[in-house]
Design an enzyme around this catalytic site. Structure first.
Site, PDB file in Angstrom:
ATOM      1  N   ARG A   1      36.772  42.809  33.566  1.00  0.00           N
ATOM      2  CA  ARG A   1      36.356  42.370  32.439  1.00  0.00           C
ATOM      3  C   ARG A   1      34.937  41.622  33.220  1.00  0.00           C
ATOM      4  O   ARG A   1      33.976  42.231  33.544  1.00  0.00           O
ATOM      5  CB  ARG A   1      36.229  42.401  31.105  1.00  0.00           C
ATOM      6  CG  ARG A   1      34.971  41.960  30.053  1.00  0.00           C
ATOM      7  CD  ARG A   1      35.504  41.219  29.070  1.00  0.00           C
ATOM      8  NE  ARG A   1      36.967  41.407  28.764  1.00  0.00           N
ATOM      9  CZ  ARG A   1      37.298  42.139  28.587  1.00  0.00           C
ATOM     10  NH1 ARG A   1      36.286  42.818  27.722  1.00  0.00           N
ATOM     11  NH2 ARG A   1      38.810  42.074  28.237  1.00  0.00           N
ATOM     12  N   THR A   2      34.914  40.322  34.013  1.00  0.00           N
ATOM     13  CA  THR A   2      34.139  39.651  34.379  1.00  0.00           C
ATOM     14  C   THR A   2      33.293  40.249  35.389  1.00  0.00           C
ATOM     15  O   THR A   2      32.373  39.827  35.452  1.00  0.00           O
ATOM     16  CB  THR A   2      35.079  38.178  34.217  1.00  0.00           C
ATOM     17  OG1 THR A   2      35.454  37.891  33.932  1.00  0.00           O
ATOM     18  CG2 THR A   2      34.033  37.340  35.588  1.00  0.00           C
TER      19      THR A   2
ATOM     20  N   LYS B   1      46.982  35.610  55.870  1.00  0.00           N
ATOM     21  CA  LYS B   1      47.477  35.283  57.097  1.00  0.00           C
ATOM     22  C   LYS B   1      46.962  33.326  56.765  1.00  0.00           C
ATOM     23  O   LYS B   1      46.605  32.889  58.047  1.00  0.00           O
ATOM     24  CB  LYS B   1      46.271  36.097  57.918  1.00  0.00           C
ATOM     25  CG  LYS B   1      46.646  37.346  58.087  1.00  0.00           C
ATOM     26  CD  LYS B   1      46.200  38.395  59.414  1.00  0.00           C
ATOM     27  CE  LYS B   1      45.885  40.034  58.839  1.00  0.00           C
ATOM     28  NZ  LYS B   1      45.444  40.411  59.149  1.00  0.00           N
TER      29      LYS B   1
ATOM     30  N   ARG C   1      35.822  34.198  42.090  1.00  0.00           N
ATOM     31  CA  ARG C   1      36.955  34.677  41.288  1.00  0.00           C
ATOM     32  C   ARG C   1      38.310  34.103  41.977  1.00  0.00           C
ATOM     33  O   ARG C   1      38.601  34.789  43.041  1.00  0.00           O
ATOM     34  CB  ARG C   1      37.416  35.924  40.539  1.00  0.00           C
ATOM     35  CG  ARG C   1      38.558  35.663  40.024  1.00  0.00           C
ATOM     36  CD  ARG C   1      38.548  35.311  38.424  1.00  0.00           C
ATOM     37  NE  ARG C   1      39.755  35.259  37.370  1.00  0.00           N
ATOM     38  CZ  ARG C   1      39.021  34.952  36.254  1.00  0.00           C
ATOM     39  NH1 ARG C   1      38.112  35.193  35.528  1.00  0.00           N
ATOM     40  NH2 ARG C   1      40.522  35.810  34.940  1.00  0.00           N
TER      41      ARG C   1
ATOM     42  N   HIS D   1      35.323  27.718  33.305  1.00  0.00           N
ATOM     43  CA  HIS D   1      35.097  29.866  33.753  1.00  0.00           C
ATOM     44  C   HIS D   1      33.970  30.002  32.973  1.00  0.00           C
ATOM     45  O   HIS D   1      33.771  30.558  31.707  1.00  0.00           O
ATOM     46  CB  HIS D   1      35.727  30.626  32.816  1.00  0.00           C
ATOM     47  CG  HIS D   1      35.722  32.124  32.684  1.00  0.00           C
ATOM     48  ND1 HIS D   1      34.943  32.730  33.855  1.00  0.00           N
ATOM     49  CD2 HIS D   1      36.712  33.608  31.961  1.00  0.00           C
ATOM     50  CE1 HIS D   1      34.465  34.483  34.158  1.00  0.00           C
ATOM     51  NE2 HIS D   1      35.474  34.020  33.102  1.00  0.00           N
TER      52      HIS D   1
END
Lengths: 312, 312, 312
Positions: A57-58, A88, A110, A138
């Site tokens: 959604r974000t 890595k 994110r 957020h």
């Protein structure tokens, strides 16, 4: 404040003036942009959408916000932890430095680690927007939440709000408290089982800012008093254990019975996704804004933020 | 050679004339395209970005290169092995044939199996660019590396270079050796633990092409002599075991102490991601190009290659 | 019917008139659009590509179809089950309602649960195109299949077709039967091992619609009679067990020997991916359309469908 808005990192960085004079009016304008389908505001501007963990959604709302303004998402990854150099051993800082060389105008980030957005911003000459950093913040969710309240109630000073559910681990209620602390005569009711009470750091912050709050464990006792019901989902994936018995659920669930008690001019919000804590009969009630205005506000707010960080 | 440049498969396919007369000048032009933000060179052209295994950086740089030239990435997948018909037993050849019918102008292919790029090219009427095929080749990395050297040192003939670290499994040093073999009076120092020495096939290739090289196991002994330090990361995910004791690491790590020994006009390169083999204090040294010119060269080189294979 | 074509959910929803008068002519036009490289038909239109499970080919053909018509894919996810709010318990209906607020002009939905496309359509004011819902339907595959037959044979009435292989679990043969039931004098040969026979629901449907069919277990007995050989892959990932002995495979495999028996004007189709049921020597035979016209028809058909549901 708008002049030095470079990165969007945490709810605390914004003050009341910026919210009222910059964000809210610009978000309001974006409604018209969407109605006209597309603007050229960010023509030739480039966004990198870099998600270390998935959040459909974000990511959708940021990428579509960029497109609405005429900009381009030139690179998008939805699960970089699994897929990228991270596996890595590359540090976040190196990744951000490399992405900077690809000349984006904004990086939407994110991550699953608290503090990552700040670390990224520290090495980035390109604006970073925090789209969630684990148990951290957020901030764009908090901004869309407070804009939704403002848009529907026409004010923030003096409102009363019930925050319900998993207050211990719910990131959105925490961030919203930070923003509400900037306003006057706010009254908060924290309604939750004892196991998921709001944590002390927020309660202390509210005290310092003169926000009055009370704690309870039965939504029905307070729901008739509030302007805003802000419902949340048990964060079971982060270890929250909820008593799911019929009796326990009655204490926290917004259902058809509750609709008779809630004030006529109140609004019902939820940051989504929802599970069972708001029943489906509630969806069609005009006071339920979680599937309408609140989602729209997410798009408008993110469009406004993209414009601000890219165009200054 | 430019007239028959259809696919980009392996470092060996390019000769010195093509590098000097075609690739380097075109990559140089691309710097200006990026500065002006976008050209229309590849307007209406379509790229498919088909990654059987994830490689965030490589995919980002190709997709952004395409966008910079005005082209469109019409389809992108970042983990096709997990996600696609492969899981249902489809061969690479069938996949490439199907993608050909969708009318792309170029297919950028990443795979985990050596030789896949060649197999794909054999059935494709659309240009294939090898973005890495397992233990095989990663030719665009080799091309950006040699362009970086050329750009910073203004020449390639006569340079001396130390290749350091995991020379046995590092794909990039192997490919770079192929390209260096096309030039004159090159001197290579292979610096590594005994367990990760450069393999014989490359050493024989270098002998055949008259490139002088020596092997050592202490970077400090040779670092003052070279024009280029090309550092690499232990490929631990492919089974490389490195002695990570402080004492062992001192032999191969580029750190602040080393900066005092390295020549003033030398450059320090790394194909990234890096772990601990170049310490963070080195980043700000002007000789360190791994986070600046080398990344930029990746973008310019890939832009140049896209233009060449698409426009002929 | 074209006037009320809102969602594309299942093969049964289409009648013969719509196929012949709407879909086929429009798909035919799309061939020219592709030749001219790009139209502006869907300029400013937005597609969301929402795949709960991966399907590289289907996603590629829809996203490229949208691009060919000048539209934009504003959001794409290739594994939403793993990546999205689904993991946090969100219902399909909530997801679709939220996506609706982002103002797409069409949502292409792939899911692993039968019936999901219908559920999505029930709550969506934006057109939903079913790109496969588990064991349910894959209507655009059926439409491209029947368009391929029409395009190559210039008619559908009166054709004979052998459907071969995993008829029990193969979704595409089931959907194609629904469409063939709309036409006259169709003759179907179901050729399969006993364990993967066509299920009764389809056979009853065909009887009701006057389609004659026979069942057999040796392709060689009927292959000389048919206009169309529609080969399928054993759905081993859904539990199909196939006898892979040389002798058993001879009964169902289209190979070089078969080419001598198949009629000169017949066509050989396969929904792909294929495993071993059509051997590689067959690919170059002009009757093999699975790597050429059938793939092209997928692009043309999806372009036509996008135009129809978006423009009405």
């Amino acid at each position: 404040m708008s002049t030095d808005l470079k990165h969007i990192i945490e709810a605390q960085q914004f003050n009341r003036e910026w919210l009222e004079n910059e964000l809210f009016p610009l978000a309001e304008n974006m409604q018209e942009v969407v109605r006209l389908r597309r603007s050229k505001t960010l023509l030739k501007k480039r966004m990198i959408s870099f998600f270390y963990e998935p959040s459909t959604r974000t990511r959708a709302s940021f990428e579509i916000a960029m497109d609405m303004l005429g900009g381009r998402v030139v690179f998008s990854t939805e699960n970089a932890t699994q897929f990228s150099s991270v596996a890595k051993g590359e540090t976040l800082e190196d990744t951000i430095r490399v992405l900077n060389r690809y000349c984006p105008d904004v990086i939407v980030l994110r991550s699953s680690n608290e503090g990552d957005a700040r670390r990224a911003a520290d090495v980035s000459s390109v604006p970073i927007i925090n789209a969630g950093d684990g148990a951290g913040q957020h901030p764009t969710q908090a901004l869309l939440d407070i804009y939704t309240i403002y848009k529907k109630l026409k004010k923030i000073d003096g409102i009363s709000i019930a925050m319900v559910g998993d207050l211990a681990k719910g990131r959105t209620v925490r961030s919203l408290c930070y923003l509400l602390g900037k306003f006057k005569n706010i009254e908060i009711y924290f309604i939750s089982p004892k196991t998921t009470r709001m944590r002390d750091d927020i309660k202390e912050y509210l005290k310092r800012h003169g926000v009055s709050f009370t704690e309870g464990s039965d939504l029905r006792k307070n729901i008739h008093q509030v302007d805003v019901i802000y419902q949340t989902r048990p964060q079971t994936e982060r270890g929250t254990k909820f008593d799911l018995s019929e009796e326990a659920r009655k204490l926290y669930t917004v259902d058809e019975d509750m609709l008779g008690i809630i004030r006529e001019d109140a609004i019902i919000m939820h940051p989504f996704p929802r599970n069972l804590e708001i029943t489906l009969e509630v969806d069609k009630d005009p006071r339920a804004v979680y599937l309408t205005d609140q989602i729209d506000s997410g798009l408008f707010t993110r469009m406004a933020l993209l414009k601000m960080v890219i165009c200054g």
